[in-house]
Design a protein around this motif. Sequence first.
Motif, PDB file in Angstrom:
ATOM      1  N   ALA A  81       0.923  -1.269   0.032  1.00 32.48           N
ATOM      2  CA  ALA A  81      -0.076  -0.023   0.092  1.00 32.48           C
ATOM      3  C   ALA A  81       0.827   1.286  -0.004  1.00 32.48           C
ATOM      4  O   ALA A  81       1.775   1.187   0.863  1.00 32.48           O
ATOM      5  N   ALA A  82       0.559   2.154  -0.843  1.00 35.15           N
ATOM      6  CA  ALA A  82       1.247   3.578  -1.003  1.00 35.15           C
ATOM      7  C   ALA A  82       1.417   4.092   0.202  1.00 35.15           C
ATOM      8  O   ALA A  82       0.370   4.580   0.874  1.00 35.15           O
ATOM      9  N   GLY A  83       2.537   4.578   0.862  1.00 32.72           N
ATOM     10  CA  GLY A  83       2.920   5.172   1.914  1.00 32.72           C
ATOM     11  C   GLY A  83       2.656   4.303   3.280  1.00 32.72           C
ATOM     12  O   GLY A  83       2.759   5.028   4.398  1.00 32.72           O
ATOM     13  N   PHE A  93       9.247  -2.150  11.214  1.00 38.60           N
ATOM     14  CA  PHE A  93       8.061  -1.896  11.999  1.00 38.60           C
ATOM     15  C   PHE A  93       8.247  -0.596  12.743  1.00 38.60           C
ATOM     16  O   PHE A  93       9.561  -0.385  13.415  1.00 38.60           O
ATOM     17  N   PRO A  94       7.618   0.535  12.627  1.00 35.97           N
ATOM     18  CA  PRO A  94       6.138   0.511  12.041  1.00 35.97           C
ATOM     19  C   PRO A  94       6.334   1.397  10.719  1.00 35.97           C
ATOM     20  O   PRO A  94       5.248   1.686  10.140  1.00 35.97           O
ATOM     21  N   THR A  95       7.602   1.995  10.336  1.00 45.43           N
ATOM     22  CA  THR A  95       7.595   2.682   9.211  1.00 45.43           C
ATOM     23  C   THR A  95       7.419   2.089   7.750  1.00 45.43           C
ATOM     24  O   THR A  95       7.102   2.768   7.028  1.00 45.43           O
ATOM     25  N   PRO A 135      -0.173   0.734  10.417  1.00 42.80           N
ATOM     26  CA  PRO A 135       0.846   0.213  11.717  1.00 42.80           C
ATOM     27  C   PRO A 135       1.023   1.301  12.643  1.00 42.80           C
ATOM     28  O   PRO A 135       1.556   2.175  12.184  1.00 42.80           O
ATOM     29  N   ALA A 136       1.008   0.933  13.958  1.00 43.23           N
ATOM     30  CA  ALA A 136       1.296   1.818  14.974  1.00 43.23           C
ATOM     31  C   ALA A 136       1.585   0.909  16.357  1.00 43.23           C
ATOM     32  O   ALA A 136       1.071  -0.051  16.198  1.00 43.23           O
ATOM     33  N   PRO A 137       2.689   1.356  17.032  1.00 43.94           N
ATOM     34  CA  PRO A 137       3.188   0.485  18.202  1.00 43.94           C
ATOM     35  C   PRO A 137       1.966   0.553  18.946  1.00 43.94           C
ATOM     36  O   PRO A 137       1.034   1.172  19.183  1.00 43.94           O
TER      37      PRO A 137
END
Length: 453
Positions: A81-83, A93-95, A135-137
Amino acid sequence: MPSKLTPAVTLLSLIAAIHGSAQAALFAVDQGPYSPQNGNFAQWYQDTHGRTLDLCLGKALSSRVPSTPGVPSYMCTLAVAAGVFDDNQPTVFPTNFPDEAFWFLADAAIPTAGATALNLKYTAALEAAFGGGDPAPNDQISFARIRIRMDAPVAGTYTITHPYGVDVFQVDTPGTKAINMTRDIGIGSPGNYSGALTGDVGPFLRSVNGPYIETDPTTGIASSYVGDPNLTEQVTGSPFNTNFIHVEGPNGIDGRTDVFGITGKLSTVVRPTPTIVQRATYSRKTGGTGNSGVQAQEDVFSLAPPPPGTSKFVDTDNADIAMTEADGTGSWYGQSTANPTLPVNLQVTADNHVAIPQNTPTTVPHALTDLVSIDTANYSLSSGQLTLVASTSDAATATSLTATGSSGGAIGTLSGDGAIKTLTTGISPIPPAKVTVTSANGGSDTEEVVIVP
């Protein structure tokens, strides 16, 4: 590929839910600690057939289906997925991490044409995602998903049989995606992955042609996969032996497929062979041969990996009793004619190392009890009397049966000289919704109370 996390929703009346499961869907999940390399998700889930699947994040390519420009034939289903996630860059993770990933994924379709086009799309998945989407911690969740989307050419009742059960839909307004059902089970607090163990997915389907071994070019490590998502193939592993999708509908609508795209990377973690003892009961009656004059029988039911796995129990005469499995679903049964001295625990052992070398044998103790059955549980509104009739499988021993109500309150002791015992007693001001009858030898049964005039 399945879409992002959505509420479990249907736009029609779901009039019959999934079959009662023949066994627990999944057996165990990694309890941590969790690694950022894995997105801080559980590394693996294990099913009741003994297969353990890692979260599939690698970039190994299929050697059966060539990649095309911009469309790599990955063995893992990766949500590019773009971005969010660029598969041309290292997974970090998570970048740079997928917003959805899979321990297991099975996709199938019935793209029938013409006036009775169904355009069915089916998904069974064990999925890793994030509560907020990206994605996020500290936002990691997992769930077991069954999704069925299908056009309904005409109104009426549609029955869809699939590897993990049967769903029946009443369609009042036919049309595109008139059947649109997603059932996600297991979504809990972030970082808690145990909820998916109670979902509808499991054991894991696997290709009849696998496993496949492919090497990840980014690590140089070869791994085994239960299927190739770039192919559609016949599978095995359904707990009901329904390794297909079958649609039956009004006006003779009949659609079927038995090929799936399967994602799943086999783990190398050492795990005990999964074993679930469903029942260990005995029965006995007078009139047997021998000095005791008692005819006895011990019955054991368990869930464990099917052959080449093995299962056995040690009876109360200390004899090894081999159990049998008939249909590949992992349901085992064994019987002994030993006459038990109670209380006692039977030892049930399962071994699956022939099929999965890193699985170790497992021995599970389980109490041997009599089998109690409530034949009557009636409450008379006019007399205020509760009448119970129950029996024990131990007809050769004076066995006490006691009754309790749904709140745990004592009701009384059933009486009778044989295996069948009764109790009639006043209950005020209202009857219990359910009653439980428990034997002094460990057996019990619970039934709803029938209200009569």
